[in-house]
Motif scaffolding. Structure first.
Motif, mmCIF file in Angstrom:
data_model
loop_
_atom_site.group_PDB
_atom_site.id
_atom_site.type_symbol
_atom_site.label_atom_id
_atom_site.label_comp_id
_atom_site.label_asym_id
_atom_site.label_seq_id
_atom_site.Cartn_x
_atom_site.Cartn_y
_atom_site.Cartn_z
ATOM 1 N N PRO A 236 0.815 -1.218 0.000
ATOM 2 C CA PRO A 236 0.000 0.000 0.000
ATOM 3 C C PRO A 236 0.850 1.270 0.000
ATOM 4 N N GLU A 237 1.955 1.249 0.744
ATOM 5 C CA GLU A 237 2.810 2.430 0.807
ATOM 6 C C GLU A 237 3.450 2.737 -0.544
ATOM 7 N N ARG A 238 3.966 1.695 -1.216
ATOM 8 C CA ARG A 238 4.602 1.905 -2.533
ATOM 9 C C ARG A 238 3.567 2.404 -3.539
ATOM 10 N N LEU A 239 2.397 1.792 -3.556
ATOM 11 C CA LEU A 239 1.384 2.185 -4.528
ATOM 12 C C LEU A 239 0.889 3.600 -4.263
ATOM 13 N N ALA A 240 0.671 3.934 -2.995
ATOM 14 C CA ALA A 240 0.226 5.295 -2.667
ATOM 15 C C ALA A 240 1.260 6.319 -3.131
ATOM 16 N N ASN A 241 2.529 6.027 -2.967
ATOM 17 C CA ASN A 241 3.589 6.940 -3.405
ATOM 18 C C ASN A 241 3.582 7.118 -4.921
ATOM 19 N N GLU A 242 3.366 6.022 -5.647
ATOM 20 C CA GLU A 242 3.344 6.116 -7.112
ATOM 21 C C GLU A 242 2.155 6.966 -7.579
ATOM 22 N N ILE A 243 0.988 6.737 -7.002
ATOM 23 C CA ILE A 243 -0.196 7.504 -7.390
ATOM 24 C C ILE A 243 -0.008 8.981 -7.041
#
Length: 372
Positions: free
Chosen positions: A319-326
């Motif tokens: 979730p942290e990696r995806l939130a950063n990408e978005i």
């Protein structure tokens, strides 16, 4: 002179059936008759398949580790080959085209034994096990990508790149220009795990959305494909967050939903990668882990290497990696437009026509098929 009859055979998942459907449409448009041999899983997709006849062939994947499991699979494949031999003798097809998956093994072996021209199409960046088994029996091997791994050495048939055949619905969706994202615009996010769904998407994406600041979350319009057993928790999570969303197990109009999206989060099956390229959409690709061939990782690299996608191994898909990408894309929306253009640069829109031409070059001039 009778119209040529082409027998297509494919495993019963969208990744195998969609390119077969694309080829069938082109062959029908050129006056050919088309039949499909597949397995019972195809019922979810085969209703609109443009075939004059659809036949179910027994098959199994010999992936079990126990001797009884392997023996059962071998028996089913043998039974399937006997049924396929009867089918081929009765139909007298002018060529048989396999699109991968173990349901293709019996018809292609039967056709080879009966001296019918055979074609196998390998959609992935790494040749699958079923196609490797059939490679030395194929008159022609067609590939989706220019450089694929795993083709056995010194195969007797010709190897050509045709690209991955694309369904008419995808070509229609490709007419939609990329909807460039501006500050404050709704951000349309499509989440899909392939034709059979993926639990990891349901596990990671909703918590990632929760980590985003409210000013981003309020702009999101999410379309998510979720497996039936995950559907209610995905819906409940988004409802609690108050984001605009639609979640279903399957979207029949998925190509148009890809076209409407600013960003696609997905597995990287060959059909998905080809469709992202033809429609021209940026993506975050999470290859299926644990496969012996790592074919989805190879597929994803074809887009990641040209800046069209972010390749995120499942071990890093948090979730942290995806939130950063978005969040990064929202701050620099021009990156999305650049990635969309890069994806489109990799598209092959006439793959079905190329494959049809190669198949029909193998058809005997009299179209009479095999002798009974």
């Amino acid at each position: 002179m009778t119209a040529p009859l082409i027998l297509l055979t494919a495993g019963g998942t969208g990744g195998h059936l969609f390119p077969a459907e694309a080829l069938a449409n082109v062959l029908k448009a050129q006056g050919c008759r088309v039949a499909l041999a597949t397995d019972k899983r195809a019922n979810a997709y085969a209703g609109s398949f443009p075939a004059d006849e659809i036949v179910e062939i027994p098959s199994a994947t010999p992936s079990g580790r126990s001797v009884p499991q392997m023996a059962k699979a071998a028996l089913l494949l043998a039974q399937g080959t006997l049924k396929a031999a009867t089918l081929v003798r009765g139909m007298k097809p002018d060529a048989v085209v396999g699109f991968g998956g173990y349901p293709t093994v019996p018809p292609v072996i039967a056709a080879s034994l009966l001296k019918v021209p055979t074609v196998i199409h390998e959609a992935n960046g790494v040749m699958g096990r079923a196609n490797r088994l059939l490679a030395r029996r194929a008159t022609l091997i067609a590939t989706g990508f220019a450089d694929i791994k795993g083709i056995p050495a010194k195969v007797p048939g010709q190897v050509i790149q045709t690209g991955n055949p694309i369904r008419p619905a995808v070509l229609e969706a490709a007419k939609t220009p990329y909807p460039a994202l501006s500050a404050g615009d709704p951000f349309r996010l499509l989440v899909t795990g392939g034709s059979q769904g993926a639990r990891v998407m349901s596990d990671v994406v909703p918590p990632a959305i929760e980590l985003l600041p409210e000013e981003i979350r309020s702009r999101l319009v999410i379309t998510q494909q979720a497996r039936g057993e995950d559907l209610e928790r995905v819906r409940a999570h988004y409802q609690r967050l108050g984001v605009a969303f639609e979640a279903e197990p399957f979207f029949k109009d998925l190509p148009q939903r890809i076209a409407d999206a600013h960003l696609v989060i997905s597995r990287s099956g060959a059909s998905t990668v080809a469709e992202l390229a033809v429609i021209g959409r940026p993506s975050i690709l999470v290859p299926l882990p644990g496969s012996l061939d790592q074919d989805q990782a190879a597929n994803a690299r074809t887009l990641a290497d040209i800046g069209a996608a972010i390749l995120c191994p499942q071990s890093d898909f948090t979730p942290e990696r995806l939130a950063n990408e978005i969040r990064s894309y929202c701050q620099q929306p021009e990156r999305l437009t650049q990635a969309a253009a890069a994806a489109h640069s990799a598209s092959i829109t006439d793959a079905a026509e190329r494959l049809a031409k190669a198949v029909l070059q193998l058809v005997p001039a009299n179209h009479n098929g095999i002798s009974p």
